[in-house]
Design a protein around this motif. Sequence first.
Motif, mmCIF file in Angstrom:
data_model
loop_
_atom_site.group_PDB
_atom_site.id
_atom_site.type_symbol
_atom_site.label_atom_id
_atom_site.label_comp_id
_atom_site.label_asym_id
_atom_site.label_seq_id
_atom_site.Cartn_x
_atom_site.Cartn_y
_atom_site.Cartn_z
ATOM 1 N N SER A 101 0.824 -1.208 0.000
ATOM 2 C CA SER A 101 0.000 0.000 0.000
ATOM 3 C C SER A 101 0.857 1.257 0.000
ATOM 4 O O SER A 101 0.530 2.208 -0.705
ATOM 5 C CB SER A 101 -0.964 0.050 1.182
ATOM 6 N N THR A 102 1.947 1.252 0.798
ATOM 7 C CA THR A 102 2.760 2.470 0.789
ATOM 8 C C THR A 102 3.461 2.630 -0.556
ATOM 9 O O THR A 102 3.719 3.748 -0.985
ATOM 10 C CB THR A 102 3.809 2.466 1.921
ATOM 11 N N MET A 103 3.730 1.519 -1.229
ATOM 12 C CA MET A 103 4.316 1.605 -2.565
ATOM 13 C C MET A 103 3.411 2.419 -3.485
ATOM 14 O O MET A 103 3.852 3.325 -4.188
ATOM 15 C CB MET A 103 4.495 0.187 -3.107
ATOM 16 N N THR A 104 2.106 2.119 -3.452
ATOM 17 C CA THR A 104 1.158 2.876 -4.254
ATOM 18 C C THR A 104 1.095 4.327 -3.789
ATOM 19 O O THR A 104 1.085 5.260 -4.606
ATOM 20 C CB THR A 104 -0.247 2.266 -4.129
ATOM 21 N N LEU A 105 1.059 4.487 -2.473
ATOM 22 C CA LEU A 105 0.923 5.824 -1.909
ATOM 23 C C LEU A 105 2.114 6.710 -2.269
ATOM 24 O O LEU A 105 1.937 7.828 -2.772
ATOM 25 C CB LEU A 105 0.789 5.700 -0.393
ATOM 26 N N ARG A 147 4.397 6.408 -4.629
ATOM 27 C CA ARG A 147 4.468 6.678 -6.069
ATOM 28 C C ARG A 147 3.392 7.687 -6.441
ATOM 29 O O ARG A 147 3.622 8.595 -7.245
ATOM 30 C CB ARG A 147 4.299 5.362 -6.835
ATOM 31 N N GLY A 148 2.218 7.535 -5.826
ATOM 32 C CA GLY A 148 1.111 8.458 -6.103
ATOM 33 C C GLY A 148 1.482 9.883 -5.728
ATOM 34 O O GLY A 148 1.186 10.827 -6.474
ATOM 35 N N ILE A 149 2.146 10.049 -4.579
ATOM 36 C CA ILE A 149 2.537 11.402 -4.164
ATOM 37 C C ILE A 149 3.541 11.980 -5.161
ATOM 38 O O ILE A 149 3.485 13.165 -5.507
ATOM 39 C CB ILE A 149 3.118 11.375 -2.739
ATOM 40 N N TYR A 154 3.586 11.410 -8.267
ATOM 41 C CA TYR A 154 2.809 11.865 -9.428
ATOM 42 C C TYR A 154 2.117 13.188 -9.129
ATOM 43 O O TYR A 154 2.012 14.064 -9.993
ATOM 44 C CB TYR A 154 1.770 10.822 -9.839
ATOM 45 N N ILE A 155 1.610 13.339 -7.894
ATOM 46 C CA ILE A 155 0.939 14.588 -7.552
ATOM 47 C C ILE A 155 1.917 15.754 -7.677
ATOM 48 O O ILE A 155 1.589 16.819 -8.206
ATOM 49 C CB ILE A 155 0.386 14.523 -6.102
ATOM 50 N N LYS A 178 3.316 15.688 -11.675
ATOM 51 C CA LYS A 178 2.429 15.268 -12.761
ATOM 52 C C LYS A 178 3.177 14.215 -13.588
ATOM 53 O O LYS A 178 3.886 13.406 -13.022
ATOM 54 C CB LYS A 178 2.022 16.470 -13.608
ATOM 55 N N ASN A 179 3.068 14.301 -14.920
ATOM 56 C CA ASN A 179 3.787 13.271 -15.653
ATOM 57 C C ASN A 179 5.042 13.820 -16.306
ATOM 58 O O ASN A 179 5.449 13.386 -17.367
ATOM 59 C CB ASN A 179 2.864 12.630 -16.688
ATOM 60 N N PHE A 186 -3.611 12.677 -11.787
ATOM 61 C CA PHE A 186 -2.367 12.393 -11.086
ATOM 62 C C PHE A 186 -2.590 12.123 -9.601
ATOM 63 O O PHE A 186 -1.728 11.621 -8.909
ATOM 64 C CB PHE A 186 -1.372 13.534 -11.288
ATOM 65 N N LEU A 224 -3.579 7.727 -8.138
ATOM 66 C CA LEU A 224 -2.744 6.670 -7.577
ATOM 67 C C LEU A 224 -2.585 6.862 -6.069
ATOM 68 O O LEU A 224 -2.745 5.920 -5.287
ATOM 69 C CB LEU A 224 -1.374 6.683 -8.259
ATOM 70 N N ALA A 225 -2.306 8.110 -5.676
ATOM 71 C CA ALA A 225 -2.111 8.372 -4.243
ATOM 72 C C ALA A 225 -3.395 8.100 -3.472
ATOM 73 O O ALA A 225 -3.374 7.511 -2.387
ATOM 74 C CB ALA A 225 -1.663 9.811 -4.040
#
Lengths: 504, 334, 334
Positions: free
Chosen positions: B136-140, B142-144, B146-147, B150-151, C300, C303-304
């Motif tokens: 779950s933290t892996m997703t979290l 990585r998600g941050i 991206y925030i 962006k890309n 974006f 994911l987070a």
Amino acid sequence: MSEYILELKGITKIFPGVKALDKVHFQLKKGEVHALMGENGAGKSTFIKIITGVHQAEEGEMFFNGEKTHFKTPRDARKMGIAAIYQHVTCYPDLTVTENIFLGHEEVSPKIKRILWKKMHKKAGTLLKEIGADFTEKTLMGSLSVAQQQIVEIAKALSMDAKLIIMDEPTAALTKRECEELYNIIDDLKEKDVSIIFISHKFEDMYRVASRVTVFRDSQYIGNWNVDEISSDDLIVSMVGRQIDQYFPKKKSKIGEEVLSVKGLSKTGLFKDVSFNLKRGEIIGITGLVGAGRTEVCQTLFGIMKKDEGTVSIDGKEVRIRCPKDSMNQGIGYLPEDRQKEGLVMEWDIGRNITLSNMDTYSTNGWINESVERSISGEFSNKVHIKAQTIYDLVSSLSGGNQQKVIVAKLLALNPNIIIMDEPTKGVDVGAKSAIYQIMEELVEKGCSIIMISSEMLEVLGMSDRIYVMRDGRISGMLNRNEATQENILELAMLNKSADVQEL
Amino acid sequence: MEKPKVLTHKEFSSVRYFLQWEWILLIIFILVNIMNASFSDNYLKFDGLMRASMIFLDKGFIVFPMALVIIMGDIDISVSSTVALSSVVMATVYNAGVPMGLAILICLGVGALCGLINGILVVKFKELAAVIITLSTMTLYRGIAYIILKNQSAGGFPKWFSELSWGFAWKIPYILIVFVFFAAIFTLVLHKTNFGRYVFAIGNNDIATRFSGINVDHIKIIVFTLVGVMASICAIFLSAKMMSTRPNVASGYELDVIAMVVLGGISTAGGKGKMIGVITAVFLLGFLQYGLGLINVQSQIIIIITGLLLILAVAIPNIQEMIKNFNKKREVNL
Amino acid sequence: MDKVKEKVSISEMFSKFRELGMVLFIIALIIFIQFRNSNFLTLENIDDLITNAAILSILAIGMMMVIITRGIDLSIGATLALSGMSTALMVSANQNMHPVLALLMGTVVGMIAGGIIGLLIAKLNILPIIATLGMMNVYRGFTFIIGDGGWVSAYQMPDSFVGIATSSFLKVNTLVWIAIILYIIAYYFLNHTRLGRQVYAVGSNPGSARISGVNNDFIIFMVYSIMGALAGLCGVLWVSKFASAQGDTATGYELSVIAACVLGGVSMAGGVGKVSGIIIGVLLLGILQNALPLINVSVFWQLAIQGAIILFAVLSNVLIKRNSDKKNLARRVL
């Protein structure tokens, strides 16, 4: 046809390094309740596992209903109508009672093999009602008490039309009233011509339900008697093999001032208002039934669990114990009950196990000093007479008794003043047992104090200066050495007078 | 009665000594190098070897603490996300005007924080396996990342920064020097200190370790935090190598890192292994991947080989165990 | 007797209460989103939402069975891509291939992929996390290799094939019908057949399952094969729906599937999980994925948010369980 439903002759079972059973015999009549007794480690559990096909015997023959049989798997035994209820209930906590009863022999529709839930629930309900259960068939197994789970196991055995039910210490974790219910169930079973092998340490279990008793000692068959023909004293002698006084080295030791005082210790749901004290050079025994909260109290004292209320004072000063390190700094040492799980790193050698809890002493600024470590662990292994070649032998290769000695050596290396020993001789052979008693005696002579938790009545009576008895999470009484007998300990441990009132 | 004494020394068995997994690794390592040398004449020259090591060493930093985690019987699969997040934060704060030195410190801080969070969650929620928490933290994390970015990619680091990954000191790459430094520290800590002894003890039996008065929770938190810190060091060298970073950077690193650790002889059941084996495995896998790249093997095939190696490294000891048990059973039956 | 009844209801309330709570939360979420954007509750959008959630829901069935046996499968994204790519190549080469045959082919490809993982876990005792991490890369690598690094796009696929995912029956998309049928089968299998119940038995207590004569190895092999088969089926559906097959199709999708299961109350400790639960989990994730763009949350952030939700779900599950255990203990009269 033979008059015996089950007969075993000359059964021998060898585990690596240990002879667990040595040419034992056993005979069981139809509809008989037969008690199997013996000390821990006498080979009862192994014997049961041979009957149920979990283990295979190296030598000997087994006859079931007069026919020679040999069970390769538990399944074979079950097909013949042999069911076992083990000490630790083996169940599926996430499934319902019905499923626990029927798993492995579900009712299914003939063609498409659909599970017939309605039929199973109904059958389970009837079974439960027959044996007087106070819960329904749709309850989740995990939410039941141990006693209730045991009733499910009995229902399971009945659902398979078991001809022979083996009960391995079924009353160990039950309250008096729950025991009474179990006795009634057993009486009913007897009337239905079910034969029962009943393993228990409690004499009253045996006198209440069994008609015959067989005794094992040190993996050997000792004898069998009609229950009304043998006195409990004779039984004890046959189980222990000698008079009690010769077995324990207890001398009159010098008892000094109070070193530890526990007042009003409580933990929700486990124990309440526990108070006791311990003096220098004294051994106190804490006994009671399994589940009475003895281990929990001592683990709280050692810092494994957190207390909810109460105070602990050492040498008159109140101390705060939040983790095992705190209590070790106060000079408390703990010998855990389950040596393989809590005491030892099984895949390590003897030396490393002995030094583990005291690494700081053998290291400088965190760096290990291996030569000091080696000599210290060698010294302590010889002090407790571990039977091994070198300190590099793996602990897993040692016998139970020697493993226990390793833990004792580990404890001694800490040089504690107050030692808590939780079932110090559980599953240990006779030789190691007397060695451990000897060490305990030497320790108190040096001025240490020992708290000994034990379920073995003889050990408690033989070693303790004072005996505290626990029941349902409370201390139900304290007995001095000279006033303690089996009977009054059992009375304190089991009689539920006060609890019956409290429950309302 | 005179009882036999327990001795404090053991006899040296050369057979047992040379049957250790680490020697087998060394032989495979030499074979890989012979193979590589046959692909390219320049390979075995000193410069070639040094250059090759620069390509893969960034992952190597995470391998040390991951070895500790796996010895303890846990696993951390969030590392690639920690690399991404800490590098993205570093690039962002640098581009916002923070001096590069401070940005690097912030990067280390973010890594430590990610690891610390993993450690605390693993310790406080013992009911959950470390897999699911770090998943779950892996997703979290990585998600941050991206925030924040962006890309897009972010970079523009100062020139000296790229020297970290591409520079040399007396013909030896900086990255190799740093790697050897950490290798020495982690080897000593694991095998010569109380801390290392406790890590092994926890992996074998955490309950008994706790009963021995050792604060298991603290040690676990420290080790998980170390994973985070080393992941951020990887992030620094990786960013220096590419001179920029993106939120999707380093994806799949957890496979390489876990493969190196397991190949190095650390048991996934916990409690066993040597750091020297892990270090050998880093170079073995690194040179293997480099060598396959030399002869233009597709990167996809390299991934397949890595995946298979991981499974083989775990399967071989298990198969050995099964054969042993089978033979034992046969003996008993005879 | 009254006291006993109360005991029963409290422990069972817990699971019911959880589902009820989730449903209420979903309703609140729907109302909130509807207020922010009135386009949310249009027939068109709902149809879109359900169609998009269909593939996720199918995969969740398999993942639930894997998690019930105390396992985890990280390889399904890769398996899905492999089956999708191989089927896409097949149909683009044989334009008149019957769509059902294509579905069947994809399923078989997935089943073999899953079966290999099942064998590794059941027979070689490899941890599920390691086995699936390794094979994930192997399958992903194969996908790139057979696709030759490129992709198969819409114009190469016959209309009949693309029609699988675009056609509808009774105004409901075929994908949804397939999901519904699979859910009915799964419900029947898990609750009304011996084999299905054995899946729970193995997860709840592997030791007693073995004693009761359950073939644990076969059950493990079976659940991973089913997981693989469903992933294979979804691979075909995915390619048909998005009309393209790429090497990196569905990268990281396993996380969404695991999230759906965890949100649906499937316990990572094994033994617990209900078909009705995962429907709720899928619905919640589906709504979030559908609605976030509608209420102007940047892609974006997704994911987070997903990572935070998984973390929240697993942690709160533990806390609720702890609380109820504590209450059970406190009820004991001392």
